[in-house]
Design an enzyme around this catalytic site. Structure first.
Site, short mmCIF file in Angstrom:
data_model
loop_
_atom_site.label_atom_id
_atom_site.label_comp_id
_atom_site.label_asym_id
_atom_site.label_seq_id
_atom_site.Cartn_x
_atom_site.Cartn_y
_atom_site.Cartn_z
N SER B 157 0.84 -1.20 0.00
CA SER B 157 0.00 0.00 0.00
C SER B 157 0.88 1.26 0.00
O SER B 157 1.76 1.38 -0.84
CB SER B 157 -0.94 -0.05 1.21
OG SER B 157 -1.95 0.91 1.09
N ARG B 227 -11.87 6.03 10.28
CA ARG B 227 -11.44 4.64 10.24
C ARG B 227 -12.53 3.74 9.64
O ARG B 227 -12.24 2.80 8.91
CB ARG B 227 -11.08 4.17 11.65
CG ARG B 227 -10.55 2.75 11.71
CD ARG B 227 -9.31 2.58 10.86
NE ARG B 227 -8.64 1.32 11.15
CZ ARG B 227 -7.50 0.95 10.60
NH1 ARG B 227 -6.90 1.76 9.74
NH2 ARG B 227 -6.94 -0.19 10.88
N ASP B 322 -8.90 -6.39 -4.64
CA ASP B 322 -8.52 -5.08 -4.09
C ASP B 322 -9.12 -3.99 -4.97
O ASP B 322 -8.78 -3.86 -6.14
CB ASP B 322 -6.99 -4.98 -4.07
CG ASP B 322 -6.49 -3.68 -3.44
OD1 ASP B 322 -7.31 -2.81 -3.12
OD2 ASP B 322 -5.26 -3.56 -3.27
N HIS B 355 -8.08 -5.10 -0.26
CA HIS B 355 -6.79 -4.45 -0.06
C HIS B 355 -6.02 -5.07 1.11
O HIS B 355 -4.80 -5.18 1.06
CB HIS B 355 -7.03 -2.96 0.20
CG HIS B 355 -5.79 -2.13 0.22
ND1 HIS B 355 -4.94 -2.04 -0.86
CD2 HIS B 355 -5.25 -1.36 1.19
CE1 HIS B 355 -3.93 -1.23 -0.54
NE2 HIS B 355 -4.08 -0.81 0.69
N ASP B 356 -6.74 -5.48 2.14
CA ASP B 356 -6.11 -6.07 3.33
C ASP B 356 -5.34 -7.35 3.02
O ASP B 356 -4.56 -7.81 3.85
CB ASP B 356 -7.17 -6.39 4.38
CG ASP B 356 -7.24 -5.31 5.45
OD1 ASP B 356 -6.44 -4.37 5.39
OD2 ASP B 356 -8.11 -5.42 6.34
#
EC number: 2.3.1.46
Lengths: 198, 385
Positions: B157, B227, B322, B355-356
């Site tokens: 990232s 968040r 992602d 994405h994680d």
């Protein structure tokens, strides 16, 4: 190294920038890099092949050949190699155009469907040939565009592509007198080296 | 190493602090007269000082990438799945350096530090950092540790952007680069999500224009919302669906606005936890660093021209689901590297985790990333395998 790869290895000039379409585990590219200072990239979709390339230090891109070579500019390299992939492509003819856009010369190896054992299989058993070079059954084969030595030569003529070299090989021996005389009949694998234009 | 830690863990680690007294000129035009970087190291630097691997962290990351700070720590460092003895980044082979970036809130000089000019906290006056600034500060840390050239600079990232920047700013100091789940620049959509997150923080009454510390306040609500928004972009529709679906916390609808769906509960929990452990000014700064990153910007958008100085093999990895930094963004980078004639390998790893995924265990990812690292190790030891 596989027999067709051995022959191709000899055909590749020193210091060439090459693209290997369907590079497998990167054996050819690694050997060429080490002994002929060749640079380049391999394209592969098999995860195990990709990992093997990375272990060897071969640049490998996960890219499906049916998506084309649009990410490579004209004359991006000196030579494009494609072994045992022509027959699985959706459009082998447009791939040939693409290969000769990306490089002035390319080497293509594919199973020759006119090999005498395949002919016998079809003639006497009346069923689709299954052999060492074509190991799949008709219903699960990835080979959707099988062709013969002569078919490919004709495609090159029709497209105005120059055949620089041609050869046939088999796993046991290559260049035997029978295959030199009648490659379409006695060649198990066809290998062409072609150049852009006449 | 204590026997209470797993055998493939680097075990107990202690952060260290490096203080730099010479000024660091920043992209914004300001200068940091002095700064501190907090970092951890795992493994041993070899005699040739050639086996160092730099880990660059992402938006909410920090120096604690692997191992445990104490025997009571419940969770190991954020990339423990990939760093340790026998793991992908094998600490038996490599000397791993992981730091907290400038502007962070985990010990390195940042908005919570004291500004020597005013003797009060920097707060919102802390200079906006760029990826290039971070890379320059990381190079200072490398100097301090006696590392002339990294065997690899690695990041996911925002960390991947730092790896990219290293190859442009210090090509002679990077032997290999792994750019994972990154992008050569943010899309308008990416910037839009960041802006919503920033607005959430800045509109919190407890934000006090960034001087919340002076008021003894924390803009918790803003951080929580930021968040929650961010977290949605880290997961995929599929991973959220398979984890929570439309499950309810109780077995009936309440026709109200309290938490009803499990996914609401999860997001609120993520937001709450984050709001007490992360600094608002740091969050703003990190999102700006993301927005500003665009190495091609100085070259009329020609990324290949921007990457011209790079002189090392790249491994570029994306993940199929992602959508924050989609595979197409990684391919932009790969294609620019191809145009620039650089050595590059690319894999789009099959993962349902969005994405994680770059943080999570995945056989295919481990296999390709591990193969890349083993080749580096083999070359360090004189063999080409």
């Amino acid at each position: 190294m596989r027999a067709d790869l051995e022959l191709i290895y000899d055909w590749v000039p020193e210091d060439a920038r090459i693209l290997d379409l369907g590079c497998g585990d990167g054996t050819l590219l690694a050997a060429l890099a080490r002994h002929k200072s060749v640079t380049g990239y391999g394209l592969e979709i098999d995860p195990e092949g990709i990992s093997a390339c990375l272990t060897k230090g071969v640049n490998v891109l996960e890219q499906n050949l049916d998506d084309g070579l649009g990410n490579f500019v004209d004359d991006a390299c000196d030579l494009v190699i494609m072994t045992q992939a022509l027959q699985v492509l959706r459009r082998p003819d447009t791939m040939l155009d693409e290969m000769l856009r990306v490089a002035p010369e390319c080497i293509i190896a594919f199973p020759n469907f006119a090999y005498w054992k395949h002919r016998l299989h079809l003639t006497f058993r009346g069923r689709m040939p299954v052999s060492r070079s074509l190991p799949h059954a008709w219903y699960d084969t990835p080979n959707i565009h099988l062709s013969t030595f002569q078919d490919f030569a004709k495609l090159c003529r029709d497209k105005g592509v120059t055949i620089v070299d041609e050869a046939v090989g088999s796993a046991e021996h290559e260049g035997h007198w029978t295959s030199r005389l009648w490659p379409n009949l006695f060649g198990e694998t066809a290998i062409f080296r072609v150049r852009r234009g006449r | 190493m204590s026997a209470s830690f797993p055998s493939d863990s680097v075990g107990l680690v202690t952060p260290q602090t490096a203080t730099f007294e010479s000024p660091l000129a920043l992209a914004c035009g300001k200068t940091l007269e002095r700064f501190e970087l907090v970092y951890e190291t795992y493994g041993m630097l070899n005699a040739e000082r050639s086996n160092a691997v730099l880990i660059c962290h992402a938006l909410s990351g920090h120096h604690h990438a692997a191992g445990f700070h104490s025997a009571d720590e419940l969770k190991p460092g954020w990339w423990d799945a990939y760093i340790g003895p026998g793991k992908v980044i094998d600490t038996d082979r490599f000397f791993v350096v992981s730091l907290n970036n400038l502007g962070g809130c985990h010990g390195s000089t940042g908005p919570g530090s004291v500004d020597p000019q005013t003797s009060r906290q920097w707060g919102p006056t802390f200079p906006v950092m760029t990826v290039a600034d971070w890379v320059h500060s990381q190079a200072r840390l490398a100097d301090r540790l006696g590392i002339e050239r990294f065997a690899a600079v690695v990041g996911g990232s925002l960390g991947g952007m730092q790896a990219m920047q290293w190859t442009i700013a210090y090509p002679e100091r990077v032997a290999n680069a792994a750019v994972i789940a990154a992008t050569p620049r943010l899309s308008a959509q990416n910037i839009a999500f960041n802006e919503v997150a920033r607005q959430a923080i800045r509109s919190d009454p407890d934000f006090h224009d960034g001087w919340y510390a002076d008021h003894g306040a924390i803009p918790k609500l803003g951080l929580k919302l930021a968040r929650m928004i961010g977290h949605i972009t880290y997961l995929s529709e599929h991973s959220m669906g398979s984890r929570f679906g439309r499950d309810l916390r109780s077995d009936q609808l309440n026709f109200g606005y309290d938490v009803e769906f499990q996914v609401e509960s999860y997001l609120r929990h993520q937001g709450d936890t984050f709001s007490t452990r992360f600094d608002a000014n740091t969050y703003l700064l990190m999102t700006k660093a993301l927005d500003y990153f665009d190495p091609a910007g100085q070259y009329d958008g020609d990324l290949a021209a921007a990457l011209a100085p790079a002189d090392c093999p790249f491994l570029v990895v994306s993940f199929t689901t992602d959508w924050r930094f989609a595979p197409a963004r990684s391919r932009e980078l790969v294609n620019a590297l191809l145009r620039a004639g650089k050595a590059v390998s690319y894999v789009n790893v099959d993962s349902p985790h969005g994405h994680d995924a770059f943080l999570l265990p995945n056989d295919q990812y481990e296999s390709i990333f591990g193969s890349f690292m083993r080749r580096i190790d083999a070359e360090l030891n004189g063999g080409t395998n």
